[in-house]
Enzyme design. Structure first.
Site, PDB file in Angstrom:
ATOM      1  N   HIS A  19      -2.825  11.410 -16.434  1.00  0.00           N
ATOM      2  CA  HIS A  19      -1.649  11.104 -17.251  1.00  0.00           C
ATOM      3  C   HIS A  19      -1.916   9.980 -18.243  1.00  0.00           C
ATOM      4  O   HIS A  19      -0.980   9.388 -18.778  1.00  0.00           O
ATOM      5  CB  HIS A  19      -0.454  10.743 -16.359  1.00  0.00           C
ATOM      6  CG  HIS A  19      -0.203  11.729 -15.264  1.00  0.00           C
ATOM      7  ND1 HIS A  19      -0.716  11.585 -13.999  1.00  0.00           N
ATOM      8  CD2 HIS A  19       0.464  12.901 -15.265  1.00  0.00           C
ATOM      9  CE1 HIS A  19      -0.378  12.613 -13.244  1.00  0.00           C
ATOM     10  NE2 HIS A  19       0.345  13.439 -13.987  1.00  0.00           N
TER      11      HIS A  19
HETATM   12  S1  FES Z   1      -2.397   8.376 -14.673  1.00  0.00           S
HETATM   13 FE1  FES Z   1      -1.358   9.651 -13.291  1.00  0.00          FE
HETATM   14  S2  FES Z   1      -2.719   9.803 -11.651  1.00  0.00           S
HETATM   15 FE2  FES Z   1      -3.715   8.490 -13.025  1.00  0.00          FE
END
Ligand code: FES
Length: 220
Positions: A185
């Site tokens: 993410h």
């Molecule tokens: S940014 Fe979501 S798991 Fe690493």
């Protein structure tokens, strides 16, 4: 053998020794009284005294045997409370870091998790130290996250949802802060493993570790 286990063991041995001591004392008293009874057989209370002493001895013998039996019964439970050797081995891991060059990282397993061991360059150390920690989502001084500035040791699990960040290989994307980048993410960690950008709420965790010597670090 852990400390609680040792204390319980010592307690059991002490109880056993105490009971053994009491029962031998009683045995001496019983023996002495029997001798006295033999030598004064005309006394009218002889039979009652003999009964009492016999009863005392039987009671204490029962307690002694009960104590030994209890200790024997508890022993396997105590033993099972002690972690098995293979479990202890999993609880910590010793890593030879002598072949890691400056600017290189390795990944080892500790309790089923990846642990990043990075030998930082001077540039990376300087970058980590010049940050104003008040600007960080999870403020922490670099000096509080390392024992030796050149060695950074981190649990390699993103604090957002648990992906393993990139940055261990030279060819990996390291994110905007030259540390680690979580592609799941988009979390960016710096050269101290602190979260700088993205949804992860916390810095990469620092596991418990200690240097056994210049070449070996024990994690866990
Ligand atoms: S940014 Fe979501 S798991 Fe690493």
């Amino acid at each position: 053998m852990n400390t609680a286990y040792l204390i319980l063991l010592v307690l059991i041995v002490l109880i056993f020794l105490f009971i053994y001591y009491i029962s031998t004392r009683v045995w001496f008293v019983v023996d002495k009284k029997n001798q006295e009874l033999k030598s004064s057989s005309e006394s009218p209370n002889n039979e009652k005294v003999a009964d009492d002493t016999r009863r005392d001895f039987l009671s204490l013998s029962t307690i002694t045997i009960g104590g030994i039996g209890t200790a024997a019964f508890i022993w396997p439970f105590l033993k099972s409370m002690n972690p098995a050797e293979d479990t202890l081995a999993l609880g910590s891991t010793e890593v030879d870091i002598s072949s890691i060059e400056e600017g290189q990282s390795i990944t080892v397993k500790w309790r089923g998790k990846p642990v990043f061991i990075r030998r930082r360059t001077k540039k990376e150390i300087d970058e980590a130290n010049k940050v104003n920690i008040q600007s960080l989502p999870d403020p922490a001084q670099d000096t509080d996250r390392v024992q030796k500035p050149e060695w950074l040791i981190l649990v390699g699990v993103c604090t957002h949802l648990g992906c393993v960040p990139l940055g261990q290989k030279i060819s990996d994307k390291k994110g905007e802060y030259n540390g680690w980048y979580c592609p799941c993410h988009g979390s960016h960690y710096d050269t101290s493993g602190r979260i700088r950008k993205g949804p992860a709420p916390d810095n990469l965790a620092v596991p418990p570790y200690k240097f056994l010597n210049d070449n070996i670090v024990k994690i866990g």
